[in-house]
Write a protein that holds these residues in place. Structure first.
Motif, PDB file in Angstrom:
ATOM      1  N   PHE B  68     -27.361 -44.496  21.164  1.00  0.00           N
ATOM      2  CA  PHE B  68     -27.231 -43.756  22.421  1.00  0.00           C
ATOM      3  C   PHE B  68     -25.770 -43.596  22.800  1.00  0.00           C
ATOM      4  CE2 PHE B  68     -31.228 -46.028  22.524  1.00  0.00           C
ATOM      5  CZ  PHE B  68     -32.107 -45.011  22.815  1.00  0.00           C
ATOM      6  N   MET B  69     -25.420 -42.425  23.270  1.00  0.00           N
ATOM      7  CA  MET B  69     -24.103 -42.228  23.852  1.00  0.00           C
ATOM      8  C   MET B  69     -24.153 -42.746  25.290  1.00  0.00           C
ATOM      9  SD  MET B  69     -22.482 -40.991  21.307  1.00  0.00           S
ATOM     10  CE  MET B  69     -20.865 -40.609  22.014  1.00  0.00           C
ATOM     11  N   ALA B  70     -23.281 -43.666  25.596  1.00  0.00           N
ATOM     12  CA  ALA B  70     -23.179 -44.146  26.973  1.00  0.00           C
ATOM     13  C   ALA B  70     -22.293 -43.210  27.781  1.00  0.00           C
ATOM     14  CB  ALA B  70     -22.603 -45.560  26.984  1.00  0.00           C
ATOM     15  N   GLN B  71     -21.450 -42.504  27.060  1.00  0.00           N
ATOM     16  CA  GLN B  71     -20.569 -41.521  27.692  1.00  0.00           C
ATOM     17  C   GLN B  71     -20.110 -40.543  26.620  1.00  0.00           C
ATOM     18  OE1 GLN B  71     -17.961 -42.463  30.924  1.00  0.00           O
ATOM     19  NE2 GLN B  71     -16.179 -41.766  29.826  1.00  0.00           N
ATOM     20  N   SER B  91     -15.414 -41.085  24.806  1.00  0.00           N
ATOM     21  CA  SER B  91     -16.851 -41.256  24.642  1.00  0.00           C
ATOM     22  C   SER B  91     -17.119 -42.723  24.323  1.00  0.00           C
ATOM     23  CB  SER B  91     -17.371 -40.351  23.523  1.00  0.00           C
ATOM     24  OG  SER B  91     -16.690 -40.598  22.316  1.00  0.00           O
ATOM     25  N   ASP B  92     -18.352 -43.146  24.544  1.00  0.00           N
ATOM     26  CA  ASP B  92     -18.712 -44.543  24.320  1.00  0.00           C
ATOM     27  C   ASP B  92     -20.166 -44.574  23.859  1.00  0.00           C
ATOM     28  OD1 ASP B  92     -18.404 -47.292  24.263  1.00  0.00           O
ATOM     29  OD2 ASP B  92     -18.727 -47.567  26.409  1.00  0.00           O
ATOM     30  N   ASP B  93     -20.533 -45.586  23.087  1.00  0.00           N
ATOM     31  CA  ASP B  93     -21.913 -45.606  22.612  1.00  0.00           C
ATOM     32  C   ASP B  93     -22.443 -47.021  22.419  1.00  0.00           C
ATOM     33  OD1 ASP B  93     -20.235 -46.015  20.440  1.00  0.00           O
ATOM     34  OD2 ASP B  93     -21.194 -44.551  19.141  1.00  0.00           O
ATOM     35  N   ALA B  94     -23.753 -47.094  22.320  1.00  0.00           N
ATOM     36  CA  ALA B  94     -24.443 -48.371  22.174  1.00  0.00           C
ATOM     37  C   ALA B  94     -25.597 -48.180  21.207  1.00  0.00           C
ATOM     38  CB  ALA B  94     -24.967 -48.845  23.527  1.00  0.00           C
TER      39      ALA B  94
END
Lengths: 316, 316, 316, 316
Positions: B68-71, B91-94
Motif C-alpha cells: 500500500f502507498m501511505a503517501q 511518497s511512502d509505502d507499507a
C-alpha cells in the motif's frame, strides 16, 4: 527547490528516457571488479539495524515493524495441530512494516519537487504504486561496487562513542577532510557510506521514545556538494541516519526540508540508502586503517514500491 | 523422522551450545576469499523473484504480499498535503507480508521434529518469536561464499524452458551428474544453488491460480544425500522452488512431508533458502559454461523471525 | 488471584460445559423487551471512539489502527485504472489493527489466572486463536438489553468536563451513590455503562503522546463489588477507559494488576467492553435526567479472536 | 452512467452542502420509535458472516482477513512472559483486513461516476482517505429503524435452501411481489434487507475457491427501481451478496458494471450494506410469518474509510 537547483546538474537524459536506476548505471561490471579488489581479509559486516517488533527509530507517521508468529511449537503442544506426515513440525510468521521503517534503499521516484520525478516523468506515476522508477528496478539491478566508509563521527569526535552532535551539518569539505585523515581515496563511481554515529543513539538513550529525526546530524545542501557528487559519478550514498542529510536545513536564510533528496534523487538519480548500522564496521576500520570495501546491497524487489528494506553486506 | 534420522549425522554440539547459525560457521573469512576467486567478469544477477502486490507463488495458508502507498503524488494534487518547506514532496509505502512469502532464508528453528529444534533447544523457544535460532542471527552473520549452480532442469531436459517435470525427485546422483556435465567441481563449504526450473512455471502457466507446492520437483531424502551434505560441509542449499525438497515423498513405502527440513535444518544446521529466480543466471551459465560464483545473501534481521526475505546477489 | 478469589462466586458450571458467552446468558428475549421499554424519545448515540489512522489511546505494546486506501480517485485521474464498464468508479481500503485497539468487547478467554480460562477450560485453548470462548461467540449472540449509565465522573466532579482524577478508585458504593443521585434503579440483568470521563482526556491533552493506561480512573476490586455483580446478574460492564478497572491496584498491601479481569471475565463470565465514548450520551442524560436506555452492541465475529471492535448503539 | 441517470432523481442538495450521511437522514427519532414497534418477541439475530482468518468470500483483489495472536497462553507456558502482578494473564490479537472483506457498510463516496461523488464533491476527496463522506460519518450517525426482510430467494424457490440461481436479476416487481407474498408492508423510510440465499453458497460449495462475485444474483438496474427507492425514502439497502446488485448487467444492450452503486450511493445517498448472513433470520421469519424488525447497524468509525465492517442486529 526550483530556484535552488536552477543551474544544478541533471541526469535526466543521460541513460535514456525509460531509465529507472539512475546513477546505478555507473556500476558497471568493471566497477564490480574494482570493488572486489578492495577486499583483503574476507571479513564481512552486515549493515542493517536490528528489526525489533514494535520498536525502532522511524520517522513520525510510520510505525516500527509488527511481527507475528502465524504458527509455532505451541500449536503442537496445545494439541491444535499435528506434525506433518513423518513428524516434521514448523513455525511460520508474518509482518506488517513500513518499507522504509528499517535500513532501506529509496527508489528514484521517492522524492521530487515540482510535478516531475526522476527522469522527467510525471509525479502521477507514483500514484498507488510507482509505475516508473520503483524500488524493484533497483532490486533487480543490485548494488555492487567499491564503497568508502567516511567516518565523520570519529573524525570530528575523538571520544567514544565517536558521534556527531545533534544538528551537525556535514559539508563536502568534512567528507574530504575525513577521507584525507583516513588516508582513503575516493574514486569515481565509488559508493559513499557516511557514519555520523547517530542511529546508535536510539538504542542507548531512549529505546521507547519517538526518535527525533529532525535533529539528526547529516549532510547539508551546497552547490559544491551536489556538483562534486555529480562529477564523481557517485552511484549511491548511504548513512547511519534516517535521511542521509540533515532533515531541516537553512539555505540563504530560508528553511528547507531534505533538499538533497531533490538534488540527488530527482535530479541526479543518485540512490540514497538510509538507517545503516555502521558502528561495528567503523570500529574495525579504525583498527586496521582500511576504509574501502566491497558493498553488496540488493533491496527487496517490491514492485511499485517507493522504498524497500535491505541488509547490506560490506566485505573487507 | 526419529527413526529415519536415527544414525544420521548431527551438528548440535559442533559450534557450542548457544550457536544459532549452524553450518554457516563453515563460511569463514577464507571462504569469502575463495568465493571472490570465483568472480571473473564482474557480472551480477539478483536472485529474488518479483514481489508483486497480491500475487505470487506461496504455500497454502500464506497470502502474497499486500503493498500500500501511505503517501504519493495524489495527496499533493488533491490538495491534501503541501510540499515540505522548500518544495520537496515524497511518497511512502507499507506492506503486509508473510516473511517466507517471497525469496527467503529459513532460520534454523523453522522446522524440527520431536520437541527439539536445532542445537537441542526446546521447540518452545519458537513460541511467539524465536528466542533461539531466529533468522536475525543469520542476517547478522550474512551468507557470503563460493556457490555452485547445479542446473538439474537443463541437464535433464534439453528443451526450453529446460525444466524438471512436476513430481521429479532429485537425488545426490543427479546433483553429481549435473556438476560433472557442467564441468564444475563442488568443493567443501560451497553453497549449493539448485535449479529445477519450477518457479518460472508460476508466471507462465496460471498467474492467478493457487500454486501447487506439493508437486514441485525437488530434492528427495536419502541417507547418502544427508551424509554427503554433512561431509561436504555445505553451509546452505538454495533452489528455485518452495521447499528445496519435494514436499511429499515416499520413503520405505511411507509418506513423509519435507523430511530434509528435519535432516538439514534441525540436525545439521544447514541453512535452506527458497523460491529463487535462477533462469537468467542459468541462461548465462549455459552460455559461458561457468557455474561457480560469489553468492552474497543477507536476509532481513527480523528478530524472533522464523524466516526473512532476501534478494541474493550472484557475482560471476 | 487464587487466594483473592478463593471464596468468590464462579459461574463455570451454570450454563453447561461448552458455554462461551457466560453472563450474556442473562440476556433473554425478555431482557430485550425490558431494554426496549427504556426507550422513550428514539434518540440514538453511537459509543465507539473515532478510529483515526495512526492515532488513538492504546495500551503499550499495541499500535493504533493503520488505514490505507487500496484504491481511490487518484488511480483514475493518474490514468492507472479505467472506470468500470458503464462508468462507475470506486475506492477501496484496508487496515491493520489491534482488535482491542479501539472500542471493543473482550472475549471470555481474554484474561485468566492459573491455567484455566472461563468455564474451566485449559488456557491452552487460547493458543494461536481461541478454540473456546472466542469473541465470535459473543458476536454471534449479540448484546441487547437495558443499560444504565452511571456517570461517576459527573457525580463526583461538578465542574466541566466532569471527570474523575487520574488514579481514582471507583467502589461499589460509588456506583450505588451515583445511581441514587441520578435517580435511576439498577435492575437485575442490567448492563452497566460507567463514565469516568477518562478517555476524552486523550484528545484534549496530548493527542500524540503515549496514553498512560496505568493511571486511568476505574473500578477497584472488592469482594462486595464482585458479589454484587454476581447477585445482580450483570451481563456486561462497559466504561470509557482502557480496562474498566484501575489497571494497578493495591489489595491488602499488595500490588495487583487488573484483578477484576480475573474475577469478572474468568470466574463469572461477565463480559467487559472498553474504551467507550460516553461524553455525548452523558451530557444528554444530564439534561433530561434519563439514565437508562437500550444498548445494542455486537462485536465483529472474529473467529478465534480474543477481542473485537464494536460500535455500540445506545437508544434512549 | 451519465446518460443512464440523466433524468434520474438526485439528493445532492437535499440535506445541505456538507451532508455526509445522505438517506440516513430519513432515519429520525420517530423512525427509531417506529422501528421499535416492529419488535414483538425480543428475539435477536446477528447478521454478520463469520470472520474466519484466511478464508471468506471476497471480491478479487481483496484478501480474507488475516488474524494473529499477539499473545496467548503459550507465552506463559513457554516461560516467555510472567503473569501480571497478582496472577492475571491475558491474550491479545491483531488483524489485517480489507474493510469491505466481511459484512460491511459502504460510505457515500465509495462509488461514483464522472468526477463527483455524493453531494457533488470532487472525487479527489477520496484520495488517501475520504475527507468527505467517509464511513465514520455513517458510524457516528448509526443506522436504527424499521427494516423489512424481503426473502426473494424463498419466494422464488420453494426448495431448500431457497436460493436464487446464479445470474438472477431481481426487479422492483420481484421485491413487491415478495413483500406481498410475505404479507408485509413496506413503508416510507424502511430499511430493505434482501435475501438472495447467495452468500451461504460460499461455505457449502467450495470453501477454499475464489468466490465468483460476478454471477451472484442481485438487484438489477431499472428506472422504476431507482425512482421507487427515492420516493419511498429508503435509507439503506442490505443484502446477502457482495454487491446488493448483480455485478454485471445488460442495460439497453450494453454491459454495465454495478450501475446501482452510481444511482443509489452517488446520486441518492442511499446507503448500501453488503455480505449479510440472513439464513437464520429468514428461517425464523418463514416460521412465524413476521418479516419486519428493528435493525441496529453501526459500522466502525474508521475515519477516512470508504467502508467498514459491521455486525448488524435484527430484533424481532
Amino acid at each position: 527547490m526550483e530556484r535552488l537547483q536552477k543551474d544544478a546538474p541533471s541526469n535526466w537524459s543521460k541513460w535514456g528516457e525509460e531509465d529507472q536506476v539512475g546513477a546505478l548505471n555507473y556500476l558497471s561490471e568493471e566497477s564490480v571488479l574494482t570493488g572486489l579488489k578492495a577486499v583483503s581479509k574476507g571479513r564481512t559486516f552486515t549493515l542493517q539495524i536490528p528489526m525489533t517488533s514494535g520498536s525502532g527509530p522511524v520517522f513520525p507517521g510510520r510505525i516500527p515493524t509488527q511481527h507475528f508468529m502465524a504458527q509455532d511449537a505451541s500449536v503442537y503442544s496445545a494439541g491444535k495441530a499435528e506434525a506433518l506426515a513423518g513428524g516434521v513440525k514448523f513455525s511460520d510468521d508474518a509482518a506488517f512494516m513500513y518499507l522504509q521503517g528499517t535500513t532501506h534503499v529509496d527508489s528514484l521516484a521517492h522524492a521530487w519537487y515540482g510535478d516531475q520525478v526522476y527522469g522527467g516523468k510525471s509525479d502521477q506515476t507514483t500514484v498507488h504504486g510507482h509505475s516508473h522508477a520503483d524500488v524493484a528496478a533497483l532490486g533487480e539491478k543490485g548494488i555492487v561496487g567499491r564503497a568508502v566508509l567516511l567516518d565523520v563521527g570519529r573524525y570530528q569526535n575523538k571520544n567514544a562513542p565517536y558521534r556527531l552532535a545533534p544538528d551537525t551539518c556535514i559539508s563536502l569539505r568534512d567528507l574530504q577532510d575525513t577521507a584525507k585523515a583516513q588516508k582513503v581515496k575516493i574514486n569515481k563511481s565509488d559508493i559513499l557510506v557516511i557514519r555520523t554515529g547517530s542511529i546508535a543513539r536510539f538504542w542507548e538513550e531512549e529505546p521507547d521514545a519517538e526518535w527525533d529525526a529532525n535533529t539528526e546530524p547529516g549532510l547539508c545542501y551546497s552547490t559544491e556538494l551536489v556538483n562534486w557528487v555529480d562529477q564523481m559519478e557517485i552511484p549511491m550514498i548511504a548513512a547511519d541516519n534516517l535521511a542521509i542529510e540533515k532533515v531541516v536545513q537553512e539555505i540563504d536564510g530560508e528553511t528547507v526540508i531534505i533538499p538533497l533528496h531533490g538534488a540527488f534523487i530527482r535530479d541526479l538519480g543518485v540512490v540514497l540508502s538510509e538507517i545503516y548500522w555502521l558502528d561495528d564496521l567503523a570500529a574495525d576500520s579504525a583498527e586496521d586503517g582500511k576504509y574501502d570495501f566491497l558493498l553488496v546491497a540488493a533491496p527487496l524487489k517490491m514492485e511499485g514500491g517507493t522504498g524497500a528494506p535491505v541488509n547490506p553486506v560490506a566485505i573487507k
